[in-house]
Write an enzyme that holds these catalytic residues in place. Structure first.
Site, PDB file in Angstrom:
ATOM      1  N   GLY A 189     -11.973   4.631 -14.404  1.00 14.05           N
ATOM      2  CA  GLY A 189     -11.060   4.561 -13.269  1.00 14.05           C
ATOM      3  C   GLY A 189      -9.625   4.349 -13.707  1.00 14.05           C
ATOM      4  CB  ALA A 190      -8.107   4.686 -17.031  1.00 12.84           C
ATOM      5  CB  SER A 191      -6.555   8.624 -13.418  1.00 18.48           C
ATOM      6  OG  SER A 191      -7.541   8.562 -12.404  1.00 18.48           O
ATOM      7  CB  SER A 196     -15.719  -6.423  -4.622  1.00 15.00           C
ATOM      8  OG  SER A 196     -15.318  -6.683  -3.296  1.00 15.00           O
ATOM      9  CG  ASN A 199     -19.797  -7.571   2.165  1.00 15.25           C
ATOM     10  OD1 ASN A 199     -18.643  -7.937   2.082  1.00 15.25           O
ATOM     11  ND2 ASN A 199     -20.736  -7.935   1.318  1.00 15.25           N
ATOM     12  CE1 TYR A 216     -16.837  -1.024  -3.272  1.00  9.48           C
ATOM     13  CE2 TYR A 216     -16.429  -3.028  -2.018  1.00  9.48           C
ATOM     14  CZ  TYR A 216     -16.133  -2.207  -3.083  1.00  9.48           C
ATOM     15  OH  TYR A 216     -15.133  -2.555  -3.973  1.00  9.48           O
ATOM     16  CB  ALA A 275     -25.830  -3.860  -1.475  1.00 14.26           C
ATOM     17  CE  LYS A 327     -17.237  -2.764  -6.595  1.00 15.30           C
ATOM     18  NZ  LYS A 327     -16.772  -2.348  -7.933  1.00 15.30           N
TER      19      LYS A 327
END
Length: 230
Positions: free
Chosen positions: A8-10, A130, A137, A143, A145, A147
């Site tokens: 996810g570096a961009s 997160s 949630n 999402y 779950a 995390k």
């Protein structure tokens, strides 16, 4: 040269972490969807950008094997993430699969592929989880779950690998000013959310902690809490 892999570096948190690691003297192998020209040019000597579908497991495994032959990898930052929000009954099956695979399966596979190298180098695994990992949630059931699973993985991995010198940290940011909410009908209020640089600063702190000290998890929250409708 000390080398870190960041997914996810961009953009967003991953980009901020990659930039921070480069400034600290690390070569960064960054996986991302698309790296803009400015990022490439400003960090050209220390950044190896790789645009790859991380859910193509066979290609990912081949890529990692090739990278390990040419680099001394000491840090893995699992930052790539995706989220879809709404009533659970309205979330598509393909969206659930994408969240599970990106947020949970991918970090576990990457860690498994790199763990022997990280043990040899007494390295770091840093998972960007997160605050939803430890809370209920509604409208973000799947999402949260994924995390929670990532945080559980972090805890167990540390207990399994700590005797080899591996450090594992689970960072739990609250709402952060990124494009994570592009699939939601809300976003964070810029005056009441974290900045990607805030999370990158925590990574810098972890790397500068004493050799015998491990911070297993950190939760980051903005002083104020507000969301806004799009």
């Amino acid at each position: 040269m000390k080398t870190a892999i960041v997914t996810g570096a961009s953009s967003g948190i991953g980009k901020a972490i990659a930039q921070s690691l480069i400034k600290a003297g690390y070569k960064v192998i960054g996986f991302g969807r698309k790296f803009n020209d400015e990022f490439r040019e400003n960090f050209s000597e220390m950044l190896q950008p790789i645009e790859l579908d991380l859910l193509d497991t066979n290609k990912l495994e081949q890529t990692i094997k090739a990278l390990k032959k040419e680099n001394d990898i000491t840090i893995l930052v699992n930052c790539a993430g995706v989220a879809y929000y709404g009533l659970f009954e309205e979330i598509g099956v393909s969206d659930i699969q994408k969240m599970v695979r990106t947020n949970l399966e991918l970090p576990m596979i990457l860690t498994q592929l790199l763990l022997r190298d990280l043990k040899k180098n007494k390295g770091f695994v840093i998972n960007i989880s997160s605050v939803t990992a430890t809370s209920s949630n509604p409208h973000g059931v799947a999402y949260g779950a994924t995390k929670a699973g990532l945080s559980s993985f972090s805890k167990s991995l540390f207990d399994e690998a700590r005797k080899y010198g591996i450090k594992v940290c689970d960072i739990k940011p609250d709402m952060t000013d990124t494009n994570l909410y592009r699939n939601a009908n809300f976003t964070c209020d810029p005056s009441a959310c974290l900045a990607p640089a805030d999370v990158a600063a925590v990574v810098e702190y972890l790397l500068n902690a004493g050799e015998g000290v491990v911070v297993n998890e950190i939760t980051l929250k903005p002083q104020l809490h507000r969301i806004q409708r799009k």
